[in-house]
Design a protein around this motif. Sequence first.
Motif, PDB file in Angstrom:
ATOM      1  N   CYS A   1       2.781 -11.286   2.182  1.00 55.36           N
ATOM      2  CA  CYS A   1       1.930 -11.528   3.342  1.00 55.36           C
ATOM      3  C   CYS A   1       1.556 -10.187   3.949  1.00 55.36           C
ATOM      4  O   CYS A   1       2.406  -9.306   4.083  1.00 55.36           O
ATOM      5  CB  CYS A   1       2.646 -12.361   4.398  1.00 55.36           C
ATOM      6  SG  CYS A   1       2.922 -14.055   3.912  1.00 55.36           S
TER       7      CYS A   1
ATOM      8  N   TYR B   1      -0.582  -8.616   7.369  1.00 48.07           N
ATOM      9  CA  TYR B   1      -1.226  -8.885   8.646  1.00 48.07           C
ATOM     10  C   TYR B   1      -2.142  -7.719   8.955  1.00 48.07           C
ATOM     11  O   TYR B   1      -1.769  -6.562   8.744  1.00 48.07           O
ATOM     12  CB  TYR B   1      -0.184  -9.028   9.767  1.00 48.07           C
ATOM     13  CG  TYR B   1       0.648 -10.275   9.626  1.00 48.07           C
ATOM     14  CD1 TYR B   1       0.250 -11.453  10.236  1.00 48.07           C
ATOM     15  CD2 TYR B   1       1.813 -10.269   8.879  1.00 48.07           C
ATOM     16  CE1 TYR B   1       1.005 -12.610  10.101  1.00 48.07           C
ATOM     17  CE2 TYR B   1       2.570 -11.417   8.741  1.00 48.07           C
ATOM     18  CZ  TYR B   1       2.158 -12.582   9.359  1.00 48.07           C
ATOM     19  OH  TYR B   1       2.903 -13.720   9.213  1.00 48.07           O
TER      20      TYR B   1
ATOM     21  N   ARG C   1      -4.891 -16.628   0.406  1.00 48.69           N
ATOM     22  CA  ARG C   1      -5.260 -17.509   1.502  1.00 48.69           C
ATOM     23  C   ARG C   1      -5.247 -16.706   2.795  1.00 48.69           C
ATOM     24  O   ARG C   1      -4.297 -15.975   3.056  1.00 48.69           O
ATOM     25  CB  ARG C   1      -4.276 -18.672   1.597  1.00 48.69           C
ATOM     26  CG  ARG C   1      -4.399 -19.627   0.418  1.00 48.69           C
ATOM     27  CD  ARG C   1      -3.251 -20.603   0.311  1.00 48.69           C
ATOM     28  NE  ARG C   1      -1.920 -20.002   0.157  1.00 48.69           N
ATOM     29  CZ  ARG C   1      -1.459 -19.403  -0.939  1.00 48.69           C
ATOM     30  NH1 ARG C   1      -2.231 -19.275  -1.986  1.00 48.69           N
ATOM     31  NH2 ARG C   1      -0.239 -18.927  -0.995  1.00 48.69           N
ATOM     32  N   ILE C   2      -6.293 -16.842   3.584  1.00 46.22           N
ATOM     33  CA  ILE C   2      -6.410 -16.082   4.825  1.00 46.22           C
ATOM     34  C   ILE C   2      -6.412 -17.049   5.996  1.00 46.22           C
ATOM     35  O   ILE C   2      -7.137 -18.040   6.000  1.00 46.22           O
ATOM     36  CB  ILE C   2      -7.692 -15.233   4.839  1.00 46.22           C
ATOM     37  CG1 ILE C   2      -7.671 -14.256   3.672  1.00 46.22           C
ATOM     38  CG2 ILE C   2      -7.836 -14.501   6.161  1.00 46.22           C
ATOM     39  CD1 ILE C   2      -8.964 -13.518   3.466  1.00 46.22           C
ATOM     40  N   THR C   3      -5.569 -16.769   6.983  1.00 47.77           N
ATOM     41  CA  THR C   3      -5.519 -17.565   8.208  1.00 47.77           C
ATOM     42  C   THR C   3      -5.627 -16.626   9.402  1.00 47.77           C
ATOM     43  O   THR C   3      -5.373 -15.426   9.290  1.00 47.77           O
ATOM     44  CB  THR C   3      -4.211 -18.372   8.305  1.00 47.77           C
ATOM     45  OG1 THR C   3      -3.100 -17.472   8.225  1.00 47.77           O
ATOM     46  CG2 THR C   3      -4.103 -19.393   7.190  1.00 47.77           C
ATOM     47  N   THR C   4      -6.003 -17.180  10.542  1.00 49.67           N
ATOM     48  CA  THR C   4      -6.110 -16.368  11.755  1.00 49.67           C
ATOM     49  C   THR C   4      -4.861 -16.523  12.605  1.00 49.67           C
ATOM     50  O   THR C   4      -4.201 -17.554  12.582  1.00 49.67           O
ATOM     51  CB  THR C   4      -7.333 -16.771  12.587  1.00 49.67           C
ATOM     52  OG1 THR C   4      -7.221 -18.151  12.933  1.00 49.67           O
ATOM     53  CG2 THR C   4      -8.622 -16.547  11.833  1.00 49.67           C
ATOM     54  N   ASP C   5      -4.568 -15.493  13.346  1.00 43.93           N
ATOM     55  CA  ASP C   5      -3.449 -15.501  14.283  1.00 43.93           C
ATOM     56  C   ASP C   5      -3.924 -16.228  15.542  1.00 43.93           C
ATOM     57  O   ASP C   5      -4.882 -15.797  16.177  1.00 43.93           O
ATOM     58  CB  ASP C   5      -3.064 -14.057  14.600  1.00 43.93           C
ATOM     59  CG  ASP C   5      -1.962 -13.954  15.627  1.00 43.93           C
ATOM     60  OD1 ASP C   5      -1.372 -14.985  15.996  1.00 43.93           O
ATOM     61  OD2 ASP C   5      -1.680 -12.824  16.072  1.00 43.93           O
ATOM     62  N   PRO C   6      -3.279 -17.321  15.928  1.00 42.17           N
ATOM     63  CA  PRO C   6      -3.759 -18.077  17.091  1.00 42.17           C
ATOM     64  C   PRO C   6      -3.589 -17.333  18.426  1.00 42.17           C
ATOM     65  O   PRO C   6      -4.188 -17.710  19.414  1.00 42.17           O
ATOM     66  CB  PRO C   6      -2.917 -19.353  17.070  1.00 42.17           C
ATOM     67  CG  PRO C   6      -1.694 -18.988  16.293  1.00 42.17           C
ATOM     68  CD  PRO C   6      -2.116 -17.921  15.312  1.00 42.17           C
TER      69      PRO C   6
ATOM     70  N   PHE D   1      -5.381 -11.186  11.375  1.00 40.97           N
ATOM     71  CA  PHE D   1      -5.491 -12.180  10.323  1.00 40.97           C
ATOM     72  C   PHE D   1      -4.283 -12.046   9.412  1.00 40.97           C
ATOM     73  O   PHE D   1      -3.662 -10.987   9.333  1.00 40.97           O
ATOM     74  CB  PHE D   1      -6.776 -11.960   9.506  1.00 40.97           C
ATOM     75  CG  PHE D   1      -8.021 -12.249  10.285  1.00 40.97           C
ATOM     76  CD1 PHE D   1      -8.630 -13.482  10.196  1.00 40.97           C
ATOM     77  CD2 PHE D   1      -8.573 -11.290  11.110  1.00 40.97           C
ATOM     78  CE1 PHE D   1      -9.781 -13.762  10.922  1.00 40.97           C
ATOM     79  CE2 PHE D   1      -9.712 -11.552  11.840  1.00 40.97           C
ATOM     80  CZ  PHE D   1     -10.317 -12.791  11.737  1.00 40.97           C
ATOM     81  N   ARG D   2      -3.943 -13.131   8.718  1.00 42.13           N
ATOM     82  CA  ARG D   2      -2.802 -13.130   7.794  1.00 42.13           C
ATOM     83  C   ARG D   2      -3.315 -13.462   6.413  1.00 42.13           C
ATOM     84  O   ARG D   2      -3.958 -14.492   6.203  1.00 42.13           O
ATOM     85  CB  ARG D   2      -1.788 -14.173   8.234  1.00 42.13           C
ATOM     86  CG  ARG D   2      -0.605 -14.312   7.302  1.00 42.13           C
ATOM     87  CD  ARG D   2       0.345 -15.380   7.851  1.00 42.13           C
ATOM     88  NE  ARG D   2       1.484 -15.543   7.014  1.00 42.13           N
ATOM     89  CZ  ARG D   2       1.669 -16.554   6.181  1.00 42.13           C
ATOM     90  NH1 ARG D   2       0.767 -17.506   6.081  1.00 42.13           N
ATOM     91  NH2 ARG D   2       2.755 -16.626   5.444  1.00 42.13           N
TER      92      ARG D   2
END
Length: 65
Positions: free
Chosen positions: A4, A6, A41-46, A51-52
Amino acid sequence: MRICFYGTDEEITRLCERPVLALLGPRHAQPVLAFELFNARITTDPYGSLFRLAADLTEMEGERP
């Protein structure tokens, strides 16, 4: 191996543009290992603007000195 990272949008984009990563090893071991990045896979930090990037790495086969 699963990893992972960030980072900002720009940093994650740079990683995704390069499907091969070179990682430095310990002093007395293999100095540089090359890994292929896949299943990214890319996700956003809420809670912020980071981004992760979660991905799988596999060591690339090749000649070793």
